[in-house]
Design a protein around this motif. Structure first.
Motif, PDB file in Angstrom:
ATOM      1  N   GLY A  62      51.652 -13.536  35.700  1.00 26.98           N
ATOM      2  CA  GLY A  62      51.339 -13.328  37.121  1.00 26.98           C
ATOM      3  C   GLY A  62      50.513 -14.479  37.589  1.00 26.98           C
ATOM      4  O   GLY A  62      49.392 -15.157  36.948  1.00 26.98           O
ATOM      5  N   LYS A  69      46.844  -5.375  35.360  1.00 26.96           N
ATOM      6  CA  LYS A  69      47.207  -5.012  36.633  1.00 26.96           C
ATOM      7  C   LYS A  69      46.757  -3.655  36.996  1.00 26.96           C
ATOM      8  O   LYS A  69      46.903  -2.766  36.171  1.00 26.96           O
ATOM      9  CB  LYS A  69      48.813  -4.995  36.410  1.00 26.96           C
ATOM     10  N   GLU A  72      49.438  -2.895  43.082  1.00 27.17           N
ATOM     11  CA  GLU A  72      50.618  -3.548  43.535  1.00 27.17           C
ATOM     12  C   GLU A  72      50.068  -4.693  44.508  1.00 27.17           C
ATOM     13  O   GLU A  72      49.179  -4.617  45.270  1.00 27.17           O
ATOM     14  CB  GLU A  72      51.505  -2.592  44.767  1.00 27.17           C
ATOM     15  N   ASP A  74      48.467  -7.448  43.123  1.00 29.73           N
ATOM     16  CA  ASP A  74      47.220  -8.041  42.624  1.00 29.73           C
ATOM     17  C   ASP A  74      47.537  -9.493  41.779  1.00 29.73           C
ATOM     18  O   ASP A  74      46.844 -10.183  41.173  1.00 29.73           O
ATOM     19  CB  ASP A  74      46.235  -7.264  41.792  1.00 29.73           C
ATOM     20  N   LYS A  76      48.425  -9.698  38.574  1.00 30.43           N
ATOM     21  CA  LYS A  76      48.237  -9.443  37.342  1.00 30.43           C
ATOM     22  C   LYS A  76      49.669  -8.896  36.454  1.00 30.43           C
ATOM     23  O   LYS A  76      50.142  -8.336  37.088  1.00 30.43           O
ATOM     24  CB  LYS A  76      46.978  -8.732  37.246  1.00 30.43           C
ATOM     25  N   THR A  77      49.308  -9.418  35.328  1.00 26.62           N
ATOM     26  CA  THR A  77      50.566  -8.951  34.435  1.00 26.62           C
ATOM     27  C   THR A  77      49.822  -7.864  33.614  1.00 26.62           C
ATOM     28  O   THR A  77      48.673  -7.998  33.275  1.00 26.62           O
ATOM     29  CB  THR A  77      50.785 -10.121  33.428  1.00 26.62           C
ATOM     30  N   PRO A  78      50.371  -6.577  33.709  1.00 25.21           N
ATOM     31  CA  PRO A  78      49.688  -5.328  32.829  1.00 25.21           C
ATOM     32  C   PRO A  78      49.315  -5.820  31.629  1.00 25.21           C
ATOM     33  O   PRO A  78      49.946  -6.773  30.757  1.00 25.21           O
ATOM     34  CB  PRO A  78      50.878  -4.396  32.878  1.00 25.21           C
ATOM     35  N   ASP A 106      48.165   4.191  34.264  1.00 23.99           N
ATOM     36  CA  ASP A 106      48.152   3.255  35.379  1.00 23.99           C
ATOM     37  C   ASP A 106      48.350   3.822  36.681  1.00 23.99           C
ATOM     38  O   ASP A 106      47.643   3.354  37.809  1.00 23.99           O
ATOM     39  CB  ASP A 106      49.358   1.956  35.171  1.00 23.99           C
ATOM     40  N   GLY A 140      53.463 -10.418  38.495  1.00 24.87           N
ATOM     41  CA  GLY A 140      52.973  -9.758  37.518  1.00 24.87           C
ATOM     42  C   GLY A 140      53.997  -9.820  36.323  1.00 24.87           C
ATOM     43  O   GLY A 140      53.803  -9.115  35.212  1.00 24.87           O
TER      44      GLY A 140
END
Length: 166
Positions: A62, A69, A72, A74, A76-78, A106, A140
């Motif tokens: 991401g 993450k 929604e 943001d 970022k990768t979880p 999450d 992400g």
């Protein structure tokens, strides 16, 4: 005459097929991939058979890769433990394998913030088929080259666990 044309036509099709480029759906006959480990800091993804690395791949993440993450959009990768839960052979990004984000934690975390956790997190190919990516760019997801996603797509079955680490 018809038989001759049929034979010549079949030979032409066979020789053209031999010259054609390999399609995006490949076969894999190696050891089963039993797990995936993504190390975001290293920008590396490891495909494992038990505790042995079968393949490793350079990855893109991401556009805001630091941290887990949470909501929604943001970028970022979880981070955490998930599973490969679906396949998309018609992905906008060549081919893609779905990751089971968001999980219950999450979802609860995002809802506590009054937001959506997002979803549609995948391992997928490039955004531009002819141009290699150079920087983190996804929303992400985990991206690899189109050639690599073809191999990965053939190697991984639904249900394989994926650990995404910082």
């Amino acid at each position: 005459m018809k038989r001759r044309n049929l034979i010549l036509g079949g030979a032409a099709v066979a020789s053209l097929g031999a010259c054609a480029q390999q399609g995006k759906f490949r076969n894999y006959n190696g050891p089963a991939v039993t797990g995936i480990v993504v190390n975001k800091g290293e920008r590396k993804m490891y495909l494992l058979n038990e505790d042995r690395v079968v393949q490793d791949h350079k990855i893109f993440l991401g556009f805001a890769p630091e941290g887990h993450k949470q909501i929604e959009g943001d970028g970022k990768t979880p981070e955490g433990l998930y599973r490969i839960d679906r396949r998309n052979p018609n992905s906008r990004f060549h081919l893609s394998l779905g990751i089971s984000y968001p999980n219950a934690v999450d979802t609860r975390t995002a809802r506590d913030m009054g937001k959506s956790p997002g979803g549609d997190i995948f391992i997928h190919g490039q955004r531009h088929p002819k141009r290699r990516d150079k920087d983190d760019w996804t929303w992400g997801c985990i991206a690899v080259s189109n050639d690599e996603i073809e191999k990965i797509y053939a190697m991984i079955i639904d249900g394989v666990p994926i650990a995404i680490n910082a």
